[in-house]
Structures are given as structure tokens and as C-alpha cells.
Enzyme design. Structure first.
Site, PDB file in Angstrom:
ATOM      1  CB  CYS A  65     -30.884  94.019  67.191  1.00  0.00           C
ATOM      2  SG  CYS A  65     -31.194  92.602  66.124  1.00  0.00           S
ATOM      3  CG  HIS A  98     -40.976  92.697  44.300  1.00  0.00           C
ATOM      4  ND1 HIS A  98     -40.151  91.778  43.711  1.00  0.00           N
ATOM      5  CD2 HIS A  98     -41.069  93.735  43.421  1.00  0.00           C
ATOM      6  CE1 HIS A  98     -39.756  92.227  42.523  1.00  0.00           C
ATOM      7  NE2 HIS A  98     -40.294  93.420  42.338  1.00  0.00           N
TER       8      HIS A  98
END
Length: 143
Positions: A65, A98
Site C-alpha cells: 500500500c 530474527h
């Protein structure tokens, strides 16, 4: 590999380029995004992507977006989604390594097309490190 992709009007051009990249990589694409530039509501195109990721129907999702914020907020309402709003490939790498991000949110108005395509490649090529990060991932979802 199968990827679900969704976008609003600000992300149409980027989505089409990303789909081209994915197809060149022999990746199956489920397109939930708009193909136009008339104003639309991003949740209508993000929830289907997040549903597919949450239900294991696709390997990953990509949402686009204008700022990436609204799309990311929408996707992260889903329990099994870890959507990362990223603005460079280093952040993409960390989100995968991570945080085991399973949806990439791209801010179409703030990154270039070459950056977006490089970020998608990085997202798909980077593996989750596991280890110490695993216990943190397990704590993200609410019961």
C-alpha cells in the site's frame, strides 16, 4: 512455492512488477490485489492474503500500500501472521532471520521499484535463524 499478494490502488504498479519477478522465479502467485488505480480500501485486499498465510495455503504473503502501515496493521490482526513493514533489504533480512516474518509489507510511495524487487528477493531467500529467536517468536501470538 506459493505466494499470496495483495495491494491497494497505490501498490498496483509495484504488484504487477512483483508478480512478474515471482513468475520468472517459477513461483505460483495468488493475486488478491486490485489491478486498478481507483481508490480502494486496503483491508479488503490484505485480509485474504493474511488468511491464506494463517491457514497454510501459501508459503508467504506480500502486501503493498502507499505507506505499508495500514496493510501491515491489518495483516498482523491474524494470529499466525508476522508481517514486517520494511523499507530496505537489511530490514527485510532481519525480519526473516530474527522474526520469521511470513508477510512482507512494502511502502510503494517510499521505495523505488528496484528496491521493492530486491526486497522481495531478499525476503524469499533469507532463512529464519531459529535458536534464541525461536522462544521470542513463540511469545508473539496471544492465546
Amino acid at each position: 512455492m506459493k505466494i499470496a499478494i495483495g495491494n491497494d490502488h497505490a501498490g498496483t504498479e509495484y504488484k504487477l512488477a512483483v508478480i512478474g519477478l515471482l513468475k520468472s522465479m517459477k513461483i505460483e502467485v495468488q493475486n488478491y490485489g486490485t489491478d486498478g488505480t481507483d481508490s480502494v480500501d486496503y483491508p479488503d485486499f490484505v485480509h485474504p492474503v493474511a488468511n491464506d498465510v494463517e491457514n497454510g495455503e501459501v508459503d508467504f504473503g506480500i502486501i503493498i500500500c502507499g505507506s505499508g502501515n495500514g496493510a501491515s496493521m491489518t495483516a498482523n490482526k491474524h494470529q499466525k501472521v508476522r508481517c514486517a513493514l520494511c523499507w530496505n533489504k537489511e530490514i527485510v533480512s532481519l525480519a526473516r532471520e530474527h522474526n520469521d516474518a511470513n508477510i512482507l509489507s512494502l511502502p510503494a510511495r517510499y521505495i523505488s521499484m528496484p528496491q521493492a524487487l530486491e526486497m522481495v528477493k531478499t525476503f524469499l531467500e533469507t532463512k529464519f535463524e531459529g535458536g534464541r529467536h525461536e522462544r521470542r517468536i513463540e511469545k508473539i501470538a496471544c492465546s
